[in-house]
Scaffold this motif. Structure first.
Motif, PDB file in Angstrom:
ATOM      1  N   GLU A 104      -1.197 115.817  29.529  1.00  0.00           N
ATOM      2  CA  GLU A 104      -1.316 117.069  29.209  1.00  0.00           C
ATOM      3  C   GLU A 104      -2.755 117.296  28.322  1.00  0.00           C
ATOM      4  O   GLU A 104      -3.437 118.427  28.668  1.00  0.00           O
ATOM      5  N   LYS A 129      10.479 122.196  25.742  1.00  0.00           N
ATOM      6  CA  LYS A 129      10.582 123.509  26.756  1.00  0.00           C
ATOM      7  C   LYS A 129      11.734 123.073  27.607  1.00  0.00           C
ATOM      8  O   LYS A 129      12.158 124.060  28.342  1.00  0.00           O
ATOM      9  N   LEU A 134      -5.850 118.387  30.389  1.00  0.00           N
ATOM     10  CA  LEU A 134      -5.816 119.779  30.825  1.00  0.00           C
ATOM     11  C   LEU A 134      -6.334 120.863  29.805  1.00  0.00           C
ATOM     12  O   LEU A 134      -6.291 122.205  30.221  1.00  0.00           O
ATOM     13  N   ALA A 135      -6.717 120.501  28.610  1.00  0.00           N
ATOM     14  CA  ALA A 135      -7.259 121.240  27.536  1.00  0.00           C
ATOM     15  C   ALA A 135      -8.490 122.191  28.297  1.00  0.00           C
ATOM     16  O   ALA A 135      -9.227 122.061  29.382  1.00  0.00           O
ATOM     17  N   PRO A 136      -8.416 123.691  28.062  1.00  0.00           N
ATOM     18  CA  PRO A 136      -7.878 124.316  27.024  1.00  0.00           C
ATOM     19  C   PRO A 136      -6.398 124.781  27.182  1.00  0.00           C
ATOM     20  O   PRO A 136      -5.932 125.432  26.241  1.00  0.00           O
ATOM     21  N   LYS A 137      -5.833 124.344  28.350  1.00  0.00           N
ATOM     22  CA  LYS A 137      -4.388 124.721  28.472  1.00  0.00           C
ATOM     23  C   LYS A 137      -3.325 124.347  27.079  1.00  0.00           C
ATOM     24  O   LYS A 137      -3.593 123.011  26.733  1.00  0.00           O
ATOM     25  N   ALA A 138      -2.595 125.150  26.735  1.00  0.00           N
ATOM     26  CA  ALA A 138      -1.775 124.631  25.690  1.00  0.00           C
ATOM     27  C   ALA A 138      -0.808 123.558  26.080  1.00  0.00           C
ATOM     28  O   ALA A 138      -0.325 123.730  27.422  1.00  0.00           O
ATOM     29  N   PRO A 139      -0.718 122.556  25.526  1.00  0.00           N
ATOM     30  CA  PRO A 139       0.184 121.414  26.140  1.00  0.00           C
ATOM     31  C   PRO A 139       1.680 121.653  26.247  1.00  0.00           C
ATOM     32  O   PRO A 139       2.003 122.244  25.756  1.00  0.00           O
ATOM     33  N   TRP A 140       2.235 121.127  27.425  1.00  0.00           N
ATOM     34  CA  TRP A 140       3.463 121.293  27.763  1.00  0.00           C
ATOM     35  C   TRP A 140       4.287 120.313  26.763  1.00  0.00           C
ATOM     36  O   TRP A 140       3.692 119.086  26.526  1.00  0.00           O
TER      37      TRP A 140
END
Length: 216
Positions: free
Chosen positions: A131, A144, A134-140
């Motif tokens: 994960e 969840k 994939l920044a700047p996506k908030a990590p999974w």
């Protein structure tokens, strides 16, 4: 894996290559000596001095884990990085031949399953590592997933670790390090002009080795 002396790299560089790739082919021989294999993501970390520890998991329905259910078994993890064909026309000097450039790490060691209670930490480390790319996506996060669903999914996998002594690490960057500056510059230009990501990745690696060669 045969490693040419000119292309051999050390454990620290092998670890960096493994971290950058994170995906490989795990091979274990069955009772008849026939190789069984699975393509798998993994994490690598230092172990026992100059050795490496690999952690991964497979589906419980995959019979490969049964080969090591009772005792540790010899295993091989083969990991390949960028690769590309080199045309001799790019070198800019006569009497050259085609070749293929690549980076690869082969790890030979003992594979064994690890306890189910260690799976949570393993999965957290694995998802955090990938994960993070994939920044700047908030990590999974595992939170969840509903607890009941997560428990059921964890029951469907088996964790495996591969313990690799220093002698079991074979790593190389086959990037024409044995050739001169003219050949390097021509190969880099030829690869960089290609549209495929593999060729461009190799061109970048070659530029790095050429820069290091010049600085030495």
């Amino acid at each position: 894996m045969y490693v040419h002396p000119a292309f051999r790299t050390d454990t620290a560089d092998a670890l960096a290559m493994l971290g950058a790739r994170g995906f490989g082919l795990l091979v274990i021989a069955d009772a008849e000596g026939l190789p069984q294999a699975v393509h798998i993501p993994f994490l690598a970390a230092p172990w026992d001095g100059d050795g490496l520890r690999i952690e991964l998991h497979v589906a419980r329905s995959n019979p490969i884990h049964a080969l090591i259910a009772d005792a540790a078994r010899p295993a091989l993890l083969a990991v390949q990085g960028p690769d590309a064909y080199l045309s001799p026309d790019w070198y800019g000097v006569p009497n050259q031949v085609p070749t293929w450039t690549y980076t690869a790490v082969h790890l030979s060691g003992q594979a064994r399953t690890f306890p189910a209670e260690a799976l949570t930490g393993h999965l957290e480390r694995l998802s955090e590592a990938f994960e993070g790319r994939l920044a700047p996506k908030a990590p999974w996060r595992m939170e969840k997933v509903e607890p009941q669903r997560l428990t059921a999914m964890m029951r469907a996998i088996v964790g495996i670790e591969l313990l690799v002594p220093a002698a079991g690490i074979a790593a190389q960057r086959k990037l024409i390090q044995h050739k001169g500056t003219t050949e390097h510059e021509g190969a880099i230009a030829g690869l960089a002009a290609r549209p495929d990501p593999g060729a461009q990745a190799v061109a970048a690696l070659m530029a790095g080795t050429l820069a290091a060669k010049r600085a030495a």
